[in-house]
Write an enzyme that holds these catalytic residues in place. Structure first.
Site, mmCIF file in Angstrom:
data_model
loop_
_atom_site.group_PDB
_atom_site.id
_atom_site.type_symbol
_atom_site.label_atom_id
_atom_site.label_comp_id
_atom_site.label_asym_id
_atom_site.label_seq_id
_atom_site.Cartn_x
_atom_site.Cartn_y
_atom_site.Cartn_z
ATOM 1 N N LYS A 1 -12.126 -1.836 6.507
ATOM 2 C CA LYS A 1 -11.322 -2.785 7.273
ATOM 3 C C LYS A 1 -11.774 -2.794 8.736
ATOM 4 O O LYS A 1 -12.153 -3.820 9.253
ATOM 5 C CB LYS A 1 -9.831 -2.429 7.193
ATOM 6 C CG LYS A 1 -9.312 -2.050 5.808
ATOM 7 C CD LYS A 1 -9.203 -3.229 4.855
ATOM 8 C CE LYS A 1 -8.954 -2.865 3.408
ATOM 9 N NZ LYS A 1 -7.806 -2.027 3.108
ATOM 10 N N ASP B 1 -1.564 6.492 6.545
ATOM 11 C CA ASP B 1 -2.646 5.689 5.963
ATOM 12 C C ASP B 1 -3.010 4.620 6.986
ATOM 13 O O ASP B 1 -2.364 3.580 7.070
ATOM 14 C CB ASP B 1 -2.175 5.060 4.650
ATOM 15 C CG ASP B 1 -3.212 4.089 4.070
ATOM 16 O OD1 ASP B 1 -4.296 3.922 4.680
ATOM 17 O OD2 ASP B 1 -2.933 3.498 3.011
ATOM 18 N N TRP C 1 0.819 -1.213 0.000
ATOM 19 C CA TRP C 1 0.000 0.000 0.000
ATOM 20 C C TRP C 1 0.849 1.256 0.000
ATOM 21 O O TRP C 1 0.527 2.226 -0.696
ATOM 22 C CB TRP C 1 -1.002 -0.020 1.152
ATOM 23 C CG TRP C 1 -2.122 -0.992 0.892
ATOM 24 C CD1 TRP C 1 -2.421 -2.119 1.609
ATOM 25 C CD2 TRP C 1 -3.075 -0.950 -0.199
ATOM 26 N NE1 TRP C 1 -3.490 -2.771 1.048
ATOM 27 C CE2 TRP C 1 -3.909 -2.088 -0.053
ATOM 28 C CE3 TRP C 1 -3.291 -0.084 -1.262
ATOM 29 C CZ2 TRP C 1 -4.962 -2.361 -0.949
ATOM 30 C CZ3 TRP C 1 -4.331 -0.359 -2.149
ATOM 31 C CH2 TRP C 1 -5.140 -1.476 -1.987
HETATM 32 C C1 PLP Z 1 -7.331 -1.432 1.744
HETATM 33 C C2 PLP Z 1 -6.244 -0.430 1.855
HETATM 34 C C3 PLP Z 1 -6.117 0.631 0.934
HETATM 35 C C4 PLP Z 1 -7.058 0.800 -0.250
HETATM 36 O O1 PLP Z 1 -8.285 1.190 0.195
HETATM 37 P P1 PLP Z 1 -9.463 1.554 -0.827
HETATM 38 O O2 PLP Z 1 -10.495 2.055 0.127
HETATM 39 O O3 PLP Z 1 -9.853 0.292 -1.515
HETATM 40 O O4 PLP Z 1 -8.980 2.589 -1.753
HETATM 41 C C5 PLP Z 1 -5.104 1.539 1.126
HETATM 42 N N1 PLP Z 1 -4.254 1.432 2.161
HETATM 43 C C6 PLP Z 1 -4.337 0.415 3.056
HETATM 44 C C7 PLP Z 1 -3.354 0.356 4.181
HETATM 45 C C8 PLP Z 1 -5.338 -0.538 2.931
HETATM 46 O O5 PLP Z 1 -5.418 -1.532 3.822
#
Ligand code: PLP
Length: 360
Positions: free
Chosen positions: A196, A172, A102
């Site tokens: 998540k 993030d 990511w």
């Molecule tokens: C799932 C995830 C993303 C992507 O998320 P989207 O909502 O599908 O754009 C980005 N960063 C991390 C750490 C993730 O777990």
């Protein structure tokens, strides 16, 4: 009927009590005669739902007054662009810490807008650890430092919050937000896709220090300008109303559980149980350096990939779903976010021991 345990990395399990409450309120929320999904986002009822969700999130994370909380769409992936577009503020470069899939994607996107200096984590080309504070390459002219506290795919987590001095730290937190208390004042901006650890897909949470708002790159689309959303309480356009409502129910669930201190104790216990089982077996392996192991996403491999299919099939008959690892890593991955009960992890560990006895 008992529901199976779903170890999906996202969209992921929600607390059962939240789903039941949503069901009870489905046809008529609090006597309104409307489902929340049918309400005007500018109506009195919905405004109260939205405000209460924000208040509960602020209470859970002890978010300081000088931070805005935004309820947006577009996923964490849109934040990969929104962050540089809004936070460069005239600068030409930003620092990124690369610790997995990511952060790699965040870097790719940022390169469209600025020069990116990257500190690499991992070991021998594999993402199995994070760099130490001393190893961080932090430039003097960087507009901000971006990192991914929990890499969802590799199961690698920072055991510390990087110290970036006066340079705003951007995180993030898609797969770790609300898993434990954090000191929000250490961050300039936190973002997270909801699917998540917060609620349904479609909602993206941004927590941003107010002084960072309001200097977007020229040409930034209206919808990509944090100021537009901050000035309009995330209702410049129609927000993801139902996802925001469900997230609010999750925030209430967390508060009733005892808040994030209590959640952290439970999460640590769940992770420990699973890692101990992996380490004690001569059968299962997790490649991540122990101090960087994620509390949320636990990848592990079996001694032979030919055992993967039988493992998944037998797990399913035990009510253990979605354990297949990410295609880039292989093997298995158990995501054990807040909503995964301890009994679910215990059931997984028991099944793993049984499978090892049979096939080991
Ligand atoms: C799932 C995830 C993303 C992507 O998320 P989207 O909502 O599908 O754009 C980005 N960063 C991390 C750490 C993730 O777990």
């Amino acid at each position: 009927m008992a529901r199976p345990y779903n170890f999906s990395a996202g969209p992921a399990m929600l607390p059962e009590s939240v789903l039941n409450q949503a069901r009870e309120e489905m046809l008529s929320w609090h006597g309104s005669g409307m489902c929340v999904a049918e309400m005007s986002h500018r109506g009195k009822e919905y405004m109260s739902i939205a405000a209460e969700a924000e208040a509960d999130l602020r209470a859970l994370l002890a978010i300081p007054e000088n931070y805005k909380v935004l309820f947006l769409q577009g996923g964490a992936s849109s934040q990969f662009a929104m962050v540089p577009m809004n936070l460069l503020r005239g600068a030409q470069d930003a620092d990124y810490i690369k610790t997995g899939s990511w952060s790699k994607k965040a870097i790719q996107e940022a390169k469209r807008y600025c020069t990116v200096a990257v500190t690499e984590g991992g070991h021998e080309g594999k993402f199995t650890s994070v760099p130490s504070q001393l190893d961080l390459l932090l430039g003097e002219t960087a507009a901000y430092v971006h990192y991914t506290p929990n890499e969802t795919i590799e199961g690698v987590e920072f055991p510390y919050v990087p110290d970036t001095g006066e340079v705003p730290l951007v995180a993030d937190m898609s797969s770790t937000i609300l898993s434990r208390p954090i000191d929000v004042s250490r961050f300039g901006l936190i973002y997270a896709g909801a699917q998540k650890n917060v609620g349904p897909a479609g909602l993206t949470i941004v927590i941003i220090r107010e002084d960072l708002i309001g200097q977007p790159l020229e040409g930034t689309p209206t919808m990509f300008d944090y100021k537009i959303h901050a000035d309009n309480d995330s209702m410049y356009n129609t927000p993801p109303t139902y996802a925001w409502y469900l997230a609010g129910l999750v925030f209430k669930w967390l508060r009733e559980l005892g808040g994030l201190e209590q959640m952290a104790v439970i999460n640590q216990r769940k992770a420990q149980l699973l890692y101990d089982a992996i380490d004690a077996s001569g059968f299962y392996t997790n490649p991540v350096r122990p101090d960087c192991r994620s509390w949320m996403n636990v990848p592990f491999t079996l001694p032979n990939p030919e055992l993967d299919a039988p493992f998944l099939a037998e797990a399913k008959t035990h009510g253990l779903l979605t354990l297949k690892g990410h295609r880039s890593v292989g093997g298995m991955r158990a995501s054990i976010y807040n909503a995964m009960p301890e009994a679910g992890v215990q059931a997984l560990v028991d099944f793993m021991a049984e499978f090892e006895r049979k096939h080991g």
